[in-house]
Design a protein around this motif. Structure first.
Motif, PDB file in Angstrom:
ATOM      1  N   LEU A 188       0.829  -1.205   0.000  1.00 30.88           N
ATOM      2  CA  LEU A 188       0.000   0.000   0.000  1.00 30.88           C
ATOM      3  C   LEU A 188       0.864   1.256   0.000  1.00 30.88           C
ATOM      4  N   GLU A 189       1.972   1.192   0.724  1.00 34.01           N
ATOM      5  CA  GLU A 189       2.911   2.324   0.715  1.00 34.01           C
ATOM      6  C   GLU A 189       3.406   2.578  -0.709  1.00 34.01           C
ATOM      7  N   LEU A 190       3.772   1.512  -1.418  1.00 32.56           N
ATOM      8  CA  LEU A 190       4.227   1.656  -2.807  1.00 32.56           C
ATOM      9  C   LEU A 190       3.125   2.211  -3.706  1.00 32.56           C
ATOM     10  N   LEU A 191       1.901   1.771  -3.487  1.00 32.17           N
ATOM     11  CA  LEU A 191       0.782   2.250  -4.288  1.00 32.17           C
ATOM     12  C   LEU A 191       0.585   3.751  -4.107  1.00 32.17           C
ATOM     13  N   PHE A 192       0.674   4.218  -2.855  1.00 29.52           N
ATOM     14  CA  PHE A 192       0.504   5.649  -2.613  1.00 29.52           C
ATOM     15  C   PHE A 192       1.721   6.454  -3.066  1.00 29.52           C
ATOM     16  N   GLN A 193       2.906   5.896  -2.925  1.00 28.57           N
ATOM     17  CA  GLN A 193       4.093   6.574  -3.458  1.00 28.57           C
ATOM     18  C   GLN A 193       3.937   6.781  -4.962  1.00 28.57           C
ATOM     19  N   HIS A 194       3.401   5.753  -5.610  1.00 28.82           N
ATOM     20  CA  HIS A 194       3.217   5.793  -7.059  1.00 28.82           C
ATOM     21  C   HIS A 194       2.200   6.864  -7.471  1.00 28.82           C
ATOM     22  N   SER A 195       1.257   7.163  -6.583  1.00 29.82           N
ATOM     23  CA  SER A 195       0.214   8.140  -6.918  1.00 29.82           C
ATOM     24  C   SER A 195       0.519   9.553  -6.419  1.00 29.82           C
ATOM     25  N   CYS A 196       1.678   9.738  -5.781  1.00 34.74           N
ATOM     26  CA  CYS A 196       2.064  11.076  -5.304  1.00 34.74           C
ATOM     27  C   CYS A 196       2.752  11.849  -6.419  1.00 34.74           C
ATOM     28  N   ASP A 197       2.432  13.142  -6.489  1.00 34.41           N
ATOM     29  CA  ASP A 197       3.139  13.967  -7.463  1.00 34.41           C
ATOM     30  C   ASP A 197       4.595  14.157  -7.045  1.00 34.41           C
ATOM     31  N   VAL A 198       4.851  14.213  -5.730  1.00 32.55           N
ATOM     32  CA  VAL A 198       6.213  14.325  -5.198  1.00 32.55           C
ATOM     33  C   VAL A 198       6.397  13.208  -4.164  1.00 32.55           C
ATOM     34  N   PRO A 199       6.968  12.066  -4.548  1.00 29.01           N
ATOM     35  CA  PRO A 199       7.162  10.972  -3.588  1.00 29.01           C
ATOM     36  C   PRO A 199       8.097  11.387  -2.449  1.00 29.01           C
ATOM     37  N   THR A 200       7.941  10.739  -1.314  1.00 25.22           N
ATOM     38  CA  THR A 200       8.786  11.029  -0.160  1.00 25.22           C
ATOM     39  C   THR A 200       9.662   9.831   0.154  1.00 25.22           C
ATOM     40  N   ALA A 201      10.849  10.104   0.667  1.00 23.92           N
ATOM     41  CA  ALA A 201      11.786   9.022   1.007  1.00 23.92           C
ATOM     42  C   ALA A 201      11.725   8.676   2.495  1.00 23.92           C
ATOM     43  N   SER A 202      10.842   9.325   3.245  1.00 23.37           N
ATOM     44  CA  SER A 202      10.777   9.066   4.688  1.00 23.37           C
ATOM     45  C   SER A 202      10.276   7.649   4.954  1.00 23.37           C
ATOM     46  N   SER A 203      10.611   7.140   6.141  1.00 22.66           N
ATOM     47  CA  SER A 203      10.182   5.791   6.488  1.00 22.66           C
ATOM     48  C   SER A 203       8.696   5.799   6.850  1.00 22.66           C
ATOM     49  N   MET A 204       8.105   4.615   6.831  1.00 19.82           N
ATOM     50  CA  MET A 204       6.671   4.501   7.087  1.00 19.82           C
ATOM     51  C   MET A 204       6.357   4.961   8.504  1.00 19.82           C
ATOM     52  N   SER A 205       5.365   5.829   8.621  1.00 16.72           N
ATOM     53  CA  SER A 205       4.953   6.371   9.918  1.00 16.72           C
ATOM     54  C   SER A 205       3.571   6.988   9.759  1.00 16.72           C
TER      55      SER A 205
END
Length: 193
Positions: A56-73
């Protein structure tokens, strides 16, 4: 399949690393699942909370205009709430409100998976269900010591942070869908808050 994936995550000394590798390998296939019902069946039946959280994290990263490199939180989940517009257009023809509905469904699922893993382990009859980021042998020791899962600094979010991000999210949805929202969307927004 779900049992095999769960075992593949657990056999490694670091379940976090193995879940990342497996998720990275199967994520492109999830993007090619044509129907929402099939995607939800895969994610809802996933036995490994760690793997589901990562997918799910990957799915939302994929849908972000600016992905973030922060850890899951929890802070990262709020980031997804602010920066994810709509999930990728899958092969099925869906109305825009249904795409928002699916996004809300997955945000709630991500929050539940993350909560189970890191923040507040849910009551369970299976004693090794806590400390899922640790290997099974380490988990037994942590449970015997009655150690609580450690919170990350980025899990310390305020009610105001949540309200601001939710208001921004609702405003973006209103720009796209207008008012009033379909009942399914209203219910999912309430659950997510």
């Amino acid at each position: 399949l779900q049992q095999m994936l769960s075992m593949a995550v657990e056999v490694d000394r670091s379940p976090t690393c193995s879940s990342r590798k497996i998720a990275d390998d199967i994520f492109p296939f999830i993007l090619n699942i044509p129907l929402r019902s099939q995607r939800e069946a895969l994610l809802n039946t996933m036995e490994s909370q760690l793997l589901r959280c990562r997918l799910l994290e990957l799915l939302f990263q994929h849908s972000c205009d600016v992905p973030t490199a922060s850890s899951m939180s929890l802070d990262k989940i709020l980031y997804f709430l602010s920066h994810s517009y709509l999930l990728p257009q899958f092969q099925d023809e869906t109305a825009t409100w249904q795409r928002w509905d699916e996004m809300l469904q997955y945000l709630s699922l991500l929050l539940l998976s993350y909560q189970t893993l890191w923040v507040v382990p849910l009551p369970t009859t299976f004693p090794l269900a806590e400390h899922l980021r640790s290997s099974i042998s380490d988990r037994m020791g942590l449970i015997a010591q009655k150690a609580k899962p450690r919170l990350q600094d980025s899990d310390d979010i305020s009610q105001l942070d949540i309200e601001l991000k939710m208001n921004d999210f609702i405003s973006r949805m209103q720009d796209t869908l207008g008012q009033p929202f379909p009942p399914q969307i209203q219910e999912k927004l309430f659950m997510l808050q």
